[in-house]
Design a protein around this motif. Structure first.
Motif, PDB file in Angstrom:
ATOM      1  N   ARG A  48     -99.730   8.637 -69.740  1.00  0.00           N
ATOM      2  CA  ARG A  48     -98.402   9.047 -70.195  1.00  0.00           C
ATOM      3  C   ARG A  48     -97.453   9.241 -69.012  1.00  0.00           C
ATOM      4  O   ARG A  48     -97.764   9.948 -68.050  1.00  0.00           O
ATOM      5  N   GLY A  49     -96.273   8.574 -69.118  1.00  0.00           N
ATOM      6  CA  GLY A  49     -95.278   8.680 -68.054  1.00  0.00           C
ATOM      7  C   GLY A  49     -95.344   7.544 -67.064  1.00  0.00           C
ATOM      8  O   GLY A  49     -94.379   7.303 -66.320  1.00  0.00           O
ATOM      9  N   ASP A  50     -96.480   6.813 -67.005  1.00  0.00           N
ATOM     10  CA  ASP A  50     -96.572   5.658 -66.098  1.00  0.00           C
ATOM     11  C   ASP A  50     -95.708   4.536 -66.629  1.00  0.00           C
ATOM     12  O   ASP A  50     -95.549   4.360 -67.844  1.00  0.00           O
ATOM     13  N   PHE A  51     -95.172   3.736 -65.710  1.00  0.00           N
ATOM     14  CA  PHE A  51     -94.272   2.651 -66.089  1.00  0.00           C
ATOM     15  C   PHE A  51     -94.973   1.307 -65.924  1.00  0.00           C
ATOM     16  O   PHE A  51     -95.626   1.059 -64.905  1.00  0.00           O
ATOM     17  N   LYS A  52     -94.833   0.464 -66.960  1.00  0.00           N
ATOM     18  CA  LYS A  52     -95.425  -0.877 -66.905  1.00  0.00           C
ATOM     19  C   LYS A  52     -94.310  -1.899 -66.785  1.00  0.00           C
ATOM     20  O   LYS A  52     -93.477  -2.021 -67.687  1.00  0.00           O
ATOM     21  N   SER A  53     -94.281  -2.635 -65.700  1.00  0.00           N
ATOM     22  CA  SER A  53     -93.251  -3.662 -65.488  1.00  0.00           C
ATOM     23  C   SER A  53     -93.663  -4.957 -66.179  1.00  0.00           C
ATOM     24  O   SER A  53     -94.833  -5.364 -66.137  1.00  0.00           O
ATOM     25  N   ILE A  54     -92.685  -5.577 -66.799  1.00  0.00           N
ATOM     26  CA  ILE A  54     -92.919  -6.872 -67.469  1.00  0.00           C
ATOM     27  C   ILE A  54     -91.874  -7.837 -66.919  1.00  0.00           C
ATOM     28  O   ILE A  54     -90.671  -7.648 -67.103  1.00  0.00           O
ATOM     29  N   GLU A  55     -92.344  -8.872 -66.218  1.00  0.00           N
ATOM     30  CA  GLU A  55     -91.438  -9.803 -65.546  1.00  0.00           C
ATOM     31  C   GLU A  55     -91.473 -11.160 -66.228  1.00  0.00           C
ATOM     32  O   GLU A  55     -92.378 -11.475 -66.990  1.00  0.00           O
ATOM     33  N   GLY A  56     -90.459 -11.957 -65.900  1.00  0.00           N
ATOM     34  CA  GLY A  56     -90.427 -13.340 -66.395  1.00  0.00           C
ATOM     35  C   GLY A  56     -89.989 -13.469 -67.841  1.00  0.00           C
ATOM     36  O   GLY A  56     -90.324 -14.448 -68.511  1.00  0.00           O
ATOM     37  N   LEU A  57     -89.252 -12.466 -68.355  1.00  0.00           N
ATOM     38  CA  LEU A  57     -88.784 -12.528 -69.742  1.00  0.00           C
ATOM     39  C   LEU A  57     -87.275 -12.746 -69.783  1.00  0.00           C
ATOM     40  O   LEU A  57     -86.530 -12.217 -68.952  1.00  0.00           O
ATOM     41  N   GLN A  58     -86.830 -13.524 -70.754  1.00  0.00           N
ATOM     42  CA  GLN A  58     -85.402 -13.631 -71.049  1.00  0.00           C
ATOM     43  C   GLN A  58     -85.231 -13.554 -72.560  1.00  0.00           C
ATOM     44  O   GLN A  58     -86.148 -13.876 -73.308  1.00  0.00           O
ATOM     45  N   TYR A  59     -84.048 -13.138 -72.988  1.00  0.00           N
ATOM     46  CA  TYR A  59     -83.877 -12.753 -74.393  1.00  0.00           C
ATOM     47  C   TYR A  59     -82.702 -13.491 -75.020  1.00  0.00           C
ATOM     48  O   TYR A  59     -81.655 -13.676 -74.396  1.00  0.00           O
ATOM     49  N   ILE A  60     -82.918 -13.892 -76.273  1.00  0.00           N
ATOM     50  CA  ILE A  60     -81.836 -14.435 -77.100  1.00  0.00           C
ATOM     51  C   ILE A  60     -81.815 -13.611 -78.384  1.00  0.00           C
ATOM     52  O   ILE A  60     -82.851 -13.446 -79.040  1.00  0.00           O
ATOM     53  N   GLY A  61     -80.673 -13.067 -78.731  1.00  0.00           N
ATOM     54  CA  GLY A  61     -80.552 -12.265 -79.948  1.00  0.00           C
ATOM     55  C   GLY A  61     -79.645 -12.931 -80.961  1.00  0.00           C
ATOM     56  O   GLY A  61     -78.848 -13.811 -80.624  1.00  0.00           O
ATOM     57  N   ALA A  62     -79.792 -12.531 -82.221  1.00  0.00           N
ATOM     58  CA  ALA A  62     -78.931 -13.058 -83.289  1.00  0.00           C
ATOM     59  C   ALA A  62     -78.722 -11.968 -84.322  1.00  0.00           C
ATOM     60  O   ALA A  62     -79.628 -11.171 -84.584  1.00  0.00           O
ATOM     61  N   MET A  63     -77.540 -11.932 -84.897  1.00  0.00           N
ATOM     62  CA  MET A  63     -77.243 -10.949 -85.942  1.00  0.00           C
ATOM     63  C   MET A  63     -76.078 -11.446 -86.778  1.00  0.00           C
ATOM     64  O   MET A  63     -75.307 -12.323 -86.348  1.00  0.00           O
ATOM     65  N   GLY A  64     -75.966 -10.902 -87.991  1.00  0.00           N
ATOM     66  CA  GLY A  64     -74.836 -11.223 -88.853  1.00  0.00           C
ATOM     67  C   GLY A  64     -73.626 -10.408 -88.457  1.00  0.00           C
ATOM     68  O   GLY A  64     -73.739  -9.399 -87.745  1.00  0.00           O
ATOM     69  N   HIS A  65     -72.453 -10.835 -88.922  1.00  0.00           N
ATOM     70  CA  HIS A  65     -71.243 -10.069 -88.613  1.00  0.00           C
ATOM     71  C   HIS A  65     -71.323  -8.683 -89.249  1.00  0.00           C
ATOM     72  O   HIS A  65     -71.715  -8.554 -90.414  1.00  0.00           O
ATOM     73  N   PRO A  66     -70.967  -7.625 -88.503  1.00  0.00           N
ATOM     74  CA  PRO A  66     -70.991  -6.275 -89.084  1.00  0.00           C
ATOM     75  C   PRO A  66     -70.041  -6.170 -90.271  1.00  0.00           C
ATOM     76  O   PRO A  66     -69.020  -6.856 -90.333  1.00  0.00           O
ATOM     77  N   GLY A  67     -70.377  -5.276 -91.202  1.00  0.00           N
ATOM     78  CA  GLY A  67     -69.556  -5.111 -92.406  1.00  0.00           C
ATOM     79  C   GLY A  67     -70.264  -5.660 -93.613  1.00  0.00           C
ATOM     80  O   GLY A  67     -71.216  -6.440 -93.504  1.00  0.00           O
ATOM     81  N   GLY A  68     -69.788  -5.253 -94.785  1.00  0.00           N
ATOM     82  CA  GLY A  68     -70.432  -5.714 -96.021  1.00  0.00           C
ATOM     83  C   GLY A  68     -71.851  -5.205 -96.144  1.00  0.00           C
ATOM     84  O   GLY A  68     -72.729  -5.918 -96.639  1.00  0.00           O
ATOM     85  N   GLY A  69     -72.093  -3.965 -95.648  1.00  0.00           N
ATOM     86  CA  GLY A  69     -73.438  -3.408 -95.734  1.00  0.00           C
ATOM     87  C   GLY A  69     -74.298  -3.694 -94.526  1.00  0.00           C
ATOM     88  O   GLY A  69     -75.440  -3.226 -94.448  1.00  0.00           O
ATOM     89  N   LYS A  70     -73.783  -4.467 -93.539  1.00  0.00           N
ATOM     90  CA  LYS A  70     -74.559  -4.787 -92.339  1.00  0.00           C
ATOM     91  C   LYS A  70     -74.110  -3.912 -91.176  1.00  0.00           C
ATOM     92  O   LYS A  70     -72.922  -3.667 -90.987  1.00  0.00           O
ATOM     93  N   ASN A  71     -75.097  -3.435 -90.407  1.00  0.00           N
ATOM     94  CA  ASN A  71     -74.805  -2.549 -89.279  1.00  0.00           C
ATOM     95  C   ASN A  71     -74.259  -3.330 -88.091  1.00  0.00           C
ATOM     96  O   ASN A  71     -74.394  -4.559 -88.005  1.00  0.00           O
ATOM     97  N   ASP A  72     -73.678  -2.591 -87.158  1.00  0.00           N
ATOM     98  CA  ASP A  72     -73.376  -3.138 -85.839  1.00  0.00           C
ATOM     99  C   ASP A  72     -74.499  -2.676 -84.905  1.00  0.00           C
ATOM    100  O   ASP A  72     -75.322  -1.828 -85.269  1.00  0.00           O
ATOM    101  N   ILE A  73     -74.543  -3.199 -83.681  1.00  0.00           N
ATOM    102  CA  ILE A  73     -75.528  -2.734 -82.706  1.00  0.00           C
ATOM    103  C   ILE A  73     -74.812  -1.883 -81.660  1.00  0.00           C
ATOM    104  O   ILE A  73     -73.606  -2.045 -81.448  1.00  0.00           O
ATOM    105  N   PRO A  74     -75.528  -0.974 -80.994  1.00  0.00           N
ATOM    106  CA  PRO A  74     -74.874  -0.101 -80.011  1.00  0.00           C
ATOM    107  C   PRO A  74     -74.225  -0.905 -78.880  1.00  0.00           C
ATOM    108  O   PRO A  74     -74.738  -1.970 -78.490  1.00  0.00           O
ATOM    109  N   ASN A  75     -73.121  -0.403 -78.360  1.00  0.00           N
ATOM    110  CA  ASN A  75     -72.410  -1.102 -77.280  1.00  0.00           C
ATOM    111  C   ASN A  75     -73.271  -1.246 -76.031  1.00  0.00           C
ATOM    112  O   ASN A  75     -73.179  -2.250 -75.315  1.00  0.00           O
TER     113      ASN A  75
END
Length: 586
Positions: A48-75
């Motif tokens: 507990r409290g130890d940090f595990k580094s994870i390298e070599g990752l890149q991210y692509i995200g997708a979401m619907g437009h906020p509104g109409g019952g759909k959330n936004d994501i934090p800034n």
């Protein structure tokens, strides 16, 4: 990632996590930490409290437009990405995509006639115009949250057209009626109000003469249905073995398709006597049968049947799967049925549809959702074709080995490795596994589930409207037709009409009650069948009571008649005695 490689992680529906009472989305906060700090903290007691580094990752995200019952994501989470607003493609781009598909479908090489080829070039523009009109007029609301029309709907129209062989489309008129039929199936079947369905019909009638001319529009005012179960069973000429009926998507004359449906119903009842179905295939039921059949015959075609209890969703789904020659499966809920039991059932279905290449229809109802996890698995299955943790690595390798020969046969130029064979296996699984969801719109969880499990609600939705009075009369005729009633044929027909009108009147009263009291009371087709059963019981009881009374009255009348005859006889004897007495006194 192993081997010094980089890994790309795709985060779909990033805005889906529930916002807690502090305004946070826990899942997104953990994802933000992973992206920001390139690692995570251990929570195990010893680490507990130890940090595990994870390298070599890149991210692509997708979401619907906020509104109409759909959330936004934090800034803070949003700041980790370069954001792009994905707008719908332009009409030119859509025409390039689907116009090319239509051009290859209706070409000289495929055997299409020149006038059909010319007309096929107009299909894309006509479809886009209808799509634009429907999309702008029928907007989603809290009650009609599924009124979403996107590129998926456009592609489904052309997928339906592609199902019909070129040799069936022998004239421009047939092509127009096929296009109109597919537009109605894609745009109108999901709608939950008659007024909205009429809008789609009106839109089609408006654009028909604009794109195809007055003559073709006049020829195709009426809806022509298409089905693929009209052909007779064929036999091998050499061995005489049954090869099955060829599946050809073609125009379906109403009487022919109705006869075939009853024929398949009879075969189903013979094949599965323990699950025999006593169905009345009135016009609306026949239409739903063809809609379901059309969906599950398409590759990756899954359906959601939405209607109140007793509408015939499960029965029609079973019959449609039987006419399509699919293996049909439905889970049996018990007290001990849990996630592990569902995993075992899903495993068997995936092996059948993927490794063995069989066509499978999985019927799943909202009454069988013991846990919301069940829908999570279905969501994953419909979105990607696999469920995380369903198969161990050795099981995946064994399934890849099973499809190796088919892979080499279909893709001889492709490298024969586990990755390619696994992708081939997943594609075949998704093509052959058809999920048929049977949900009720009156269930309070129905709209909530649409937000939580978007992939479940992106399938072909078929909304079951209330049975019309003509259908109720037809059902009454079928269930009371063989029942012995002491009345004339004319009185019997009036009885059928009366039972149908009872249901319709009660349904109207339920709407009035809702407007006044704001409380819903539902009268379902099941209620109507209960009414008919209750009528039979009550008729039998009352008929027997009247018969007993009639017999009592008849016995009394008979006694009175005998008494009057005896009195008359006594009168005659008395007169004779009087004569005798007078003679003696004289």
């Amino acid at each position: 990632p192993p081997g010094g490689k980089k890994m790309t992680i795709f985060i779909d529906d990033a805005s889906m996590p529930i916002v807690n009472k502090w305004g946070d989305q826990v899942t997104n906060e953990l994802a933000r930490q992973l992206i920001e700090m390139s690692g995570v903290y251990f929570l195990d007691k010893d680490k507990r409290g130890d940090f595990k580094s994870i390298e070599g990752l890149q991210y692509i995200g997708a979401m619907g437009h906020p509104g109409g019952g759909k959330n936004d994501i934090p800034n803070r989470y949003k700041s980790k990405f370069v954001c792009f607003n994905m707008v719908l493609p332009s009409t030119v781009s859509v025409d390039n995509i689907f116009g090319s598909i239509m051009k290859s479908k209706f070409s000289n090489k495929a055997g299409a006639k020149p006038d059909v080829q010319d007309l096929s070039k107009k299909l894309t523009a006509a479809t886009v115009d209808v799509w634009d009109r429907v999309k702008s007029k029928l907007l989603p609301t809290p009650l009609r949250f599924h009124y979403i029309f996107n590129m998926r709907d456009l592609s489904r129209v052309f997928q339906g057209i592609m199902e019909c062989p070129v040799n069936i489309v022998t004239s421009p008129s047939i092509l127009v009626q096929l296009w109109k039929h597919e537009c109605q199936r894609v745009f109108a079947d999901k709608l939950s109000r008659d007024v909205d369905k009429n809008l789609v019909e009106k839109t089609l009638k408006e654009f028909l003469p604009v794109h195809f001319g007055e003559a073709l529009a006049a020829e195709n005012q009426e809806t022509n249905w298409y089905a693929d179960f009209l052909r007779d069973i064929e036999f091998d000429e050499e061995t005489g073995e049954e090869k099955g009926a060829p599946k050809v998507y073609e125009p379906a004359p109403w009487e022919t398709v109705k006869g075939k449906a009853y024929e398949y119903l009879g075969k189903y009842n013979e094949a599965y006597p323990s699950k025999s179905m006593n169905l009345v295939l009135f016009d609306e039921a026949m239409q739903h049968l063809m809609k379901i059949n059309r969906t599950i015959q398409q590759k990756r075609g899954s359906a959601m049947l939405v209607g109140v209890g007793g509408s015939g969703k499960q029965s029609l789904a079973r019959l449609a799967a039987f006419t399509s020659a699919h293996y049909t499966f439905q889970i049996t809920i018990t007290k001990s049925y849990n996630d592990n039991a569902l995993f075992e059932d899903l495993k068997n279905l995936c092996i059948r549809s993927g490794a063995k290449g069989e066509s499978v229809t999985f019927i799943f109802t909202d009454a069988e959702i013991k846990s919301e996890n069940f829908l999570e698995y279905m969501n994953s299955l419909l979105a990607t074709g696999e469920v995380v943790g369903l198969f161990a690595k050795d099981e995946k390798d064994a399934m890849c080995g099973d499809v190796r020969n088919d892979f080499v046969k279909e893709f001889p130029a492709m490298e024969e490795n586990l990755l390619n064979m696994y992708n081939y296996l997943m594609d075949r699984l998704r093509d052959n596994l058809h999920v048929c969801l049977c949900f009720s719109p009156v269930n309070a969880k129905f709209p909530i589930r649409a937000q939580k499990f978007p992939a479940v609600f992106t399938v072909n939705i078929n909304w079951f409207m209330p049975w019309p009075e003509a259908a109720l009369v037809a059902v009454s005729n079928a269930f009371l037709g063989s029942y012995k009633l002491d009345c004339t044929d004319d009185e019997r027909q009036k009885l059928y009409g009366l039972t149908g009108s009872f249901q319709a009147l009660t349904r109207d009263l339920c709407e009035v009650y809702y407007t006044r009291m704001r409380k819903n009371v539902y009268v379902t087709p099941k209620s109507f069948l209960c009414l008919i059963d209750f009528y039979k019981v009550l008729y039998k009881t009352k008929y027997e009571e009247i018969n007993v009374q009639e017999r009592s009255v008849n016995v009394g009348l008979q006694k009175l008649k005998e008494a009057s005859e005896f009195v008359e006889k006594l009168k005659i004897e008395l007169k004779e005695q009087e004569i005798v007495i007078r003679g003696e006194t004289a």
